[in-house]
Each structure stands twice: as structure tokens, then as C-alpha cells.
Design a protein around this motif. Structure first.
Motif, mmCIF file in Angstrom:
data_model
loop_
_atom_site.group_PDB
_atom_site.id
_atom_site.type_symbol
_atom_site.label_atom_id
_atom_site.label_comp_id
_atom_site.label_asym_id
_atom_site.label_seq_id
_atom_site.Cartn_x
_atom_site.Cartn_y
_atom_site.Cartn_z
ATOM 1 N N UNK A 100 0.834 -1.205 0.000
ATOM 2 C CA UNK A 100 0.000 0.000 0.000
ATOM 3 C C UNK A 100 0.868 1.253 0.000
ATOM 4 N N UNK A 101 0.453 2.212 -0.813
ATOM 5 C CA UNK A 101 1.102 3.519 -0.858
ATOM 6 C C UNK A 101 0.231 4.556 -0.142
ATOM 7 N N UNK A 102 0.906 5.442 0.582
ATOM 8 C CA UNK A 102 0.239 6.614 1.156
ATOM 9 C C UNK A 102 1.175 7.778 0.873
ATOM 10 N N UNK A 103 1.064 8.324 -0.326
ATOM 11 C CA UNK A 103 2.079 9.236 -0.849
ATOM 12 C C UNK A 103 1.831 10.687 -0.436
ATOM 13 N N UNK A 104 2.923 11.408 -0.257
ATOM 14 C CA UNK A 104 2.831 12.831 0.066
ATOM 15 C C UNK A 104 2.576 13.682 -1.180
ATOM 16 N N UNK A 105 2.803 13.087 -2.374
ATOM 17 C CA UNK A 105 2.632 13.837 -3.617
ATOM 18 C C UNK A 105 1.355 13.407 -4.339
ATOM 19 N N UNK A 106 0.828 14.312 -5.164
ATOM 20 C CA UNK A 106 -0.205 13.933 -6.120
ATOM 21 C C UNK A 106 0.449 13.166 -7.261
ATOM 22 N N UNK A 107 -0.258 12.208 -7.820
ATOM 23 C CA UNK A 107 0.286 11.424 -8.927
ATOM 24 C C UNK A 107 -0.764 11.253 -10.023
ATOM 25 N N UNK A 137 3.543 5.443 -17.063
ATOM 26 C CA UNK A 137 4.123 6.786 -17.060
ATOM 27 C C UNK A 137 3.485 7.534 -15.900
ATOM 28 N N UNK A 138 4.324 8.068 -15.004
ATOM 29 C CA UNK A 138 3.825 8.665 -13.760
ATOM 30 C C UNK A 138 4.323 10.099 -13.644
ATOM 31 N N UNK A 139 3.403 11.006 -13.359
ATOM 32 C CA UNK A 139 3.756 12.413 -13.128
ATOM 33 C C UNK A 139 3.422 12.731 -11.679
ATOM 34 N N UNK A 140 4.456 13.126 -10.925
ATOM 35 C CA UNK A 140 4.272 13.466 -9.520
ATOM 36 C C UNK A 140 4.383 14.980 -9.349
ATOM 37 N N UNK A 141 3.547 15.514 -8.480
ATOM 38 C CA UNK A 141 3.618 16.946 -8.173
ATOM 39 C C UNK A 141 3.335 17.139 -6.690
ATOM 40 N N UNK A 142 3.853 18.222 -6.113
ATOM 41 C CA UNK A 142 3.623 18.422 -4.693
ATOM 42 C C UNK A 142 2.138 18.660 -4.415
ATOM 43 N N UNK A 143 1.640 18.096 -3.351
ATOM 44 C CA UNK A 143 0.269 18.394 -2.935
ATOM 45 C C UNK A 143 0.206 19.845 -2.477
#
Lengths: 99, 99
Positions: free
Chosen positions: B38-45, B92-98
């Protein structure tokens, strides 16, 4: 929307916003042989070709051919234009604010 | 690197950073049947499948199958895991800061 689904008839270039989150914007552009004028963008842009072929021309006259799966990074204010597109050419573009 | 070029032999999931510009990060991930915790990411993806198939599972038990060209948006802290991947599956994954 599936990125690879393209309208049968494409009288004009089709631009679809896939994501607008804060200042990050992701677009799909489907070209059908169109070229463009020169861009001098305020945003950074990362682009890849998902299907078909496109070509970017830069201010120094160099040209970069992008086939399906090829990518390019266009920092803000890097002058460029689209000098060729196949019909169709599917672009995926990620825009972000310049820093 | 061409996004569709995949190693013939893929003993582990392969993760390639395509762009790191400010706080925007673009990655290609090539899976070969792996699943994830499970992921609980700090960034939007924002994610799309370029080739093959993948499946995301969410905390409520629902599952989202992504075929080539399908996309998903995973806001920060939306708990999810990868519950299936084909061999190969190109993400293909694009991450950005929340925000």
C-alpha cells in the motif's frame, strides 16, 4: 478517455486537458498533419509522442524528430515550433510553472 | 530513452526518472507481473499505462483496471496499491507536490 482513442475525422488539431492540478497541466494533443507557429512559452513543457511522429524545430534551425515513445523537454522561453506531424500524431504534454 | 523500449529480461520492476524539474517528477516504471504494498504518498500522482495492463486497488476494496492508454489520478494520501501488472506493463507517472 483513453489516450490512444482518436476521432476518425479530425478536421483540426484536437487539444484535451487531462489534468489541471494547481499549476500542473497535462494535455493530450492529436495532430493530423498540422504544423505550428513559433512558441515562446511562459511554462516548462515535457512532451512525448504516444503514436505517430512529430518534429520540433528550434530557433537555431535544428530539428528533432520524435517517434512514438520519444520525449523532449522544452524549458520556458525555449523558442520552438512543430514543423511536422503525421496523421495522426498523439502528443502527451506536461506543463509546469517555470521557476 | 524511448518510452516503449523495454529490457528483454526484467528480473525486477524498473524505475526510470525521465524529468526532475523543481518539484515536478516524471517517471517511467516497467513492471513485469509485480504487485505492490500500500502507498500513502505525500505527492499527487497522475498515471497512465502506455503498454500492457495494470490494476490499482483502493482502500475501499474497489479495483481499477488500466489498459494501454487509460489514466488515473491519485491525489496525495489516497491509499492505493498495484494489485496486478502484465509482463510487461509500462507506466508513465507524473508526480507533483500536494497543495
Amino acid at each position: 478517455m483513453n489516450l490512444f482513442d482518436v476521432p476518425d475525422i479530425l478536421p483540426e488539431e484536437e487539444q484535451t486537458e487531462l489534468l489541471l492540478a494547481g499549476k500542473t497541466r497535462i494535455e493530450r494533443i492529436v495532430s493530423g498533419g498540422q504544423t505550428s507557429d513559433w512558441y515562446d512559452q511562459a511554462e516548462d513543457e515535457w512532451v512525448c509522442v504516444l503514436k505517430g511522429e512529430g518534429e520540433l524545430e528550434y530557433a537555431d534551425g535544428s530539428r528533432q524528430r520524435l517517434r512514438a515513445g520519444d520525449t523532449a523537454y522544452l524549458p520556458a522561453h525555449l523558442r520552438h515550433r512543430v514543423s511536422y506531424t503525421s496523421a495522426p500524431c498523439i502528443w502527451l504534454c506536461v506543463f509546469r510553472p517555470a521557476e
